[in-house]
Scaffold this motif. Sequence first.
Motif, PDB file in Angstrom:
ATOM      1  N   THR A  56      -1.609   3.355   8.442  1.00 38.95           N
ATOM      2  CA  THR A  56      -2.423   3.427   9.843  1.00 38.95           C
ATOM      3  C   THR A  56      -3.517   2.217   9.854  1.00 38.95           C
ATOM      4  OG1 THR A  56      -3.237   4.539  11.470  1.00 38.95           O
ATOM      5  CG2 THR A  56      -3.991   5.054   9.333  1.00 38.95           C
ATOM      6  N   THR A  57      -4.015   1.831  10.937  1.00 42.07           N
ATOM      7  CA  THR A  57      -5.209   0.912  11.029  1.00 42.07           C
ATOM      8  C   THR A  57      -6.494   1.930  11.587  1.00 42.07           C
ATOM      9  OG1 THR A  57      -3.826  -1.061  11.729  1.00 42.07           O
ATOM     10  CG2 THR A  57      -6.396  -1.020  11.999  1.00 42.07           C
ATOM     11  N   LEU A  58      -7.265   1.828  10.660  1.00 42.59           N
ATOM     12  CA  LEU A  58      -8.461   2.293  11.018  1.00 42.59           C
ATOM     13  C   LEU A  58      -9.705   1.923  11.802  1.00 42.59           C
ATOM     14  CD1 LEU A  58      -9.008   3.806   7.382  1.00 42.59           C
ATOM     15  CD2 LEU A  58      -7.899   5.270   9.092  1.00 42.59           C
ATOM     16  N   PRO A  59     -10.634   2.249  12.184  1.00 40.07           N
ATOM     17  CA  PRO A  59     -11.824   1.703  13.303  1.00 40.07           C
ATOM     18  C   PRO A  59     -12.346   0.650  12.194  1.00 40.07           C
ATOM     19  CG  PRO A  59     -11.824   4.044  13.550  1.00 40.07           C
ATOM     20  CD  PRO A  59     -10.800   3.960  12.407  1.00 40.07           C
ATOM     21  N   GLY A  60     -12.743  -0.409  12.770  1.00 44.25           N
ATOM     22  CA  GLY A  60     -13.296  -1.505  12.013  1.00 44.25           C
ATOM     23  C   GLY A  60     -12.139  -2.450  11.391  1.00 44.25           C
ATOM     24  N   GLY A  61     -10.895  -2.227  11.731  1.00 42.15           N
ATOM     25  CA  GLY A  61     -10.117  -3.007  10.918  1.00 42.15           C
ATOM     26  C   GLY A  61      -9.489  -2.734   9.534  1.00 42.15           C
ATOM     27  N   ALA A  62     -10.203  -1.632   9.219  1.00 44.87           N
ATOM     28  CA  ALA A  62      -9.704  -1.197   7.808  1.00 44.87           C
ATOM     29  C   ALA A  62      -8.298  -0.684   7.978  1.00 44.87           C
ATOM     30  CB  ALA A  62     -10.690  -0.092   7.132  1.00 44.87           C
ATOM     31  N   THR A  63      -7.484  -0.642   6.678  1.00 48.86           N
ATOM     32  CA  THR A  63      -6.031   0.042   6.602  1.00 48.86           C
ATOM     33  C   THR A  63      -6.039   1.003   5.776  1.00 48.86           C
ATOM     34  OG1 THR A  63      -5.772  -1.781   5.024  1.00 48.86           O
ATOM     35  CG2 THR A  63      -5.247  -2.327   7.291  1.00 48.86           C
ATOM     36  N   GLY A  64      -5.334   1.901   6.017  1.00 48.48           N
ATOM     37  CA  GLY A  64      -5.376   3.247   5.251  1.00 48.48           C
ATOM     38  C   GLY A  64      -3.969   3.859   5.039  1.00 48.48           C
ATOM     39  N   THR A  65      -3.417   4.077   3.738  1.00 45.52           N
ATOM     40  CA  THR A  65      -2.284   4.602   3.571  1.00 45.52           C
ATOM     41  C   THR A  65      -2.374   5.891   3.058  1.00 45.52           C
ATOM     42  OG1 THR A  65      -1.390   2.422   3.263  1.00 45.52           O
ATOM     43  CG2 THR A  65      -0.174   4.036   2.294  1.00 45.52           C
ATOM     44  N   VAL A  66      -1.680   6.734   3.474  1.00 40.74           N
ATOM     45  CA  VAL A  66      -1.356   8.173   2.754  1.00 40.74           C
ATOM     46  C   VAL A  66       0.010   8.523   2.161  1.00 40.74           C
ATOM     47  CG1 VAL A  66      -0.746   9.275   4.747  1.00 40.74           C
ATOM     48  CG2 VAL A  66      -1.684  10.486   2.913  1.00 40.74           C
ATOM     49  N   THR A  67      -0.184   8.964   0.835  1.00 43.68           N
ATOM     50  CA  THR A  67       1.343   9.139   0.111  1.00 43.68           C
ATOM     51  C   THR A  67       1.446  10.606  -0.190  1.00 43.68           C
ATOM     52  OG1 THR A  67       1.288   6.766  -0.919  1.00 43.68           O
ATOM     53  CG2 THR A  67       2.752   8.503  -1.784  1.00 43.68           C
ATOM     54  N   VAL A  68       2.455  11.142   0.091  1.00 41.25           N
ATOM     55  CA  VAL A  68       2.418  12.625  -0.214  1.00 41.25           C
ATOM     56  C   VAL A  68       3.549  12.848  -0.843  1.00 41.25           C
ATOM     57  CG1 VAL A  68       2.697  15.045   1.146  1.00 41.25           C
ATOM     58  CG2 VAL A  68       1.499  12.897   2.198  1.00 41.25           C
ATOM     59  N   SER A  69       3.522  13.828  -2.018  1.00 43.37           N
ATOM     60  CA  SER A  69       4.392  13.987  -3.042  1.00 43.37           C
ATOM     61  C   SER A  69       4.571  15.789  -2.750  1.00 43.37           C
ATOM     62  CB  SER A  69       4.250  13.491  -4.375  1.00 43.37           C
ATOM     63  OG  SER A  69       5.181  14.232  -5.129  1.00 43.37           O
ATOM     64  N   ASP A  70       5.653  16.259  -2.253  1.00 47.33           N
ATOM     65  CA  ASP A  70       5.960  17.958  -2.499  1.00 47.33           C
ATOM     66  C   ASP A  70       6.032  18.319  -3.795  1.00 47.33           C
ATOM     67  OD1 ASP A  70       5.768  18.121   0.414  1.00 47.33           O
ATOM     68  OD2 ASP A  70       7.937  17.425   0.707  1.00 47.33           O
ATOM     69  N   ARG A  71       6.529  17.568  -4.559  1.00 46.55           N
ATOM     70  CA  ARG A  71       6.752  17.860  -5.988  1.00 46.55           C
ATOM     71  C   ARG A  71       5.654  18.047  -6.574  1.00 46.55           C
ATOM     72  NH1 ARG A  71      11.435  14.841  -9.593  1.00 46.55           N
ATOM     73  NH2 ARG A  71      12.617  15.940  -7.931  1.00 46.55           N
ATOM     74  N   ASP A  79       2.817  18.488  -4.858  1.00 51.75           N
ATOM     75  CA  ASP A  79       2.145  19.249  -4.274  1.00 51.75           C
ATOM     76  C   ASP A  79       0.531  18.558  -4.098  1.00 51.75           C
ATOM     77  OD1 ASP A  79       1.682  21.291  -2.586  1.00 51.75           O
ATOM     78  OD2 ASP A  79       0.922  22.616  -3.932  1.00 51.75           O
ATOM     79  N   LYS A  80       0.686  17.314  -3.810  1.00 49.76           N
ATOM     80  CA  LYS A  80      -0.521  16.599  -3.715  1.00 49.76           C
ATOM     81  C   LYS A  80      -0.529  15.302  -2.806  1.00 49.76           C
ATOM     82  CE  LYS A  80      -3.394  18.379  -6.688  1.00 49.76           C
ATOM     83  NZ  LYS A  80      -4.601  19.163  -6.266  1.00 49.76           N
ATOM     84  N   ALA A  81      -1.597  14.594  -2.500  1.00 48.01           N
ATOM     85  CA  ALA A  81      -1.518  13.542  -1.622  1.00 48.01           C
ATOM     86  C   ALA A  81      -2.979  12.655  -2.045  1.00 48.01           C
ATOM     87  CB  ALA A  81      -2.046  14.011  -0.088  1.00 48.01           C
ATOM     88  N   VAL A  82      -2.443  11.291  -1.657  1.00 51.54           N
ATOM     89  CA  VAL A  82      -3.495  10.207  -2.251  1.00 51.54           C
ATOM     90  C   VAL A  82      -3.503   9.411  -0.813  1.00 51.54           C
ATOM     91  CG1 VAL A  82      -3.542   7.921  -3.486  1.00 51.54           C
ATOM     92  CG2 VAL A  82      -2.681  10.069  -4.759  1.00 51.54           C
ATOM     93  N   PHE A  83      -4.633   9.068  -0.816  1.00 54.64           N
ATOM     94  CA  PHE A  83      -5.243   8.366   0.358  1.00 54.64           C
ATOM     95  C   PHE A  83      -5.894   7.005  -0.138  1.00 54.64           C
ATOM     96  CE2 PHE A  83      -8.556   6.706   3.638  1.00 54.64           C
ATOM     97  CZ  PHE A  83      -7.529   6.623   4.537  1.00 54.64           C
ATOM     98  N   VAL A  84      -5.382   5.839   0.177  1.00 52.06           N
ATOM     99  CA  VAL A  84      -5.730   4.526  -0.317  1.00 52.06           C
ATOM    100  C   VAL A  84      -6.011   3.500   0.829  1.00 52.06           C
ATOM    101  CG1 VAL A  84      -4.791   2.288  -1.320  1.00 52.06           C
ATOM    102  CG2 VAL A  84      -3.861   4.545  -2.066  1.00 52.06           C
ATOM    103  N   VAL A  85      -7.363   3.247   1.029  1.00 50.66           N
ATOM    104  CA  VAL A  85      -7.826   2.571   2.051  1.00 50.66           C
ATOM    105  C   VAL A  85      -8.469   1.088   1.417  1.00 50.66           C
ATOM    106  CG1 VAL A  85     -10.318   3.485   1.488  1.00 50.66           C
ATOM    107  CG2 VAL A  85      -9.656   2.682   3.873  1.00 50.66           C
ATOM    108  N   SER A  86      -8.408   0.191   2.487  1.00 48.10           N
ATOM    109  CA  SER A  86      -8.952  -1.147   2.104  1.00 48.10           C
ATOM    110  C   SER A  86      -9.657  -1.537   3.303  1.00 48.10           C
ATOM    111  CB  SER A  86      -7.763  -2.180   1.916  1.00 48.10           C
ATOM    112  OG  SER A  86      -8.128  -3.465   1.689  1.00 48.10           O
ATOM    113  N   GLY A  87     -10.935  -2.261   2.915  1.00 48.52           N
ATOM    114  CA  GLY A  87     -11.866  -2.798   4.013  1.00 48.52           C
ATOM    115  C   GLY A  87     -12.596  -1.640   4.909  1.00 48.52           C
TER     116      GLY A  87
END
Length: 250
Positions: A153-168, A170-178
């Motif tokens: 997704t695109t965040l306010p201010g032009g940053a980009t964020g990506t969320v990766t989810v694994s049910d196996r 049971d965790k999520a990782v959020f990666v953000v740039s800018g």
Amino acid sequence: MTSADLHTLTGAYALHALSDEEREAFKRHLAACEPCAQETAELSATAARLGLAVSLTPRPVLREQVLRRITTVRQETPREPALSRSGRKSLPGRLLSRWALAACLAAAAALGGTTVWQHQRAEDALQEARQSVQETDRIAAVLAAPDARTRATTLPGGATGTVTVSDRQDKAVFVVSGMADPPQGKVYQLWFDDGGTMRSAGLMDPGRSDQSVLMHGALDGASGMGITIEPTGGSEQPTSTPLALMNFPA
């Protein structure tokens, strides 16, 4: 775009360097191409490790303190102490020797204390490095999980964020740039969205615009995530309107 072309896009996909059209076409390709899916997961994990790499430089405190102390101690040539009429060292000479011994002992004790302090600092730095490596491994495990699902997704201010989810996992990782710096005295806080109820998932590093964050806590059925600006140290519940709300990928 041919199927042969799609096989060459694993690296660009892992680095979020594809156009929207190319990304959608490659996602459809991934569903039917196990080798590309595996390579993409491995490249994503490698990119996360490189982004989280840290280096530690030993602090030169001990060297500076020793050099500073050297400049305050003047070396003199030995002199024979004055003798009394009985042939024994005079009182001033004996006192001088005792003071010199005391000074040496005090200097040795101070230097020993500095060494112990330096050792503790080194142990603390080593522990931080170990924790960073462990965190990186946990992030890589989520990104490389066979069931990992990603949404950007695109965040306010032009940053980009990506969320990766694994049910196996049971965790999520959020990666953000800018990501822009938060206001003074504030920090970005991540939240799990449990059907409209927000559950804290940890804080982002306010000093880094690009980072990968392992969201604290289990997925536990969460449907999405949010980001808010909170006072330093975080809040138990959101105190501001979310900057972004994202549904987890299905």
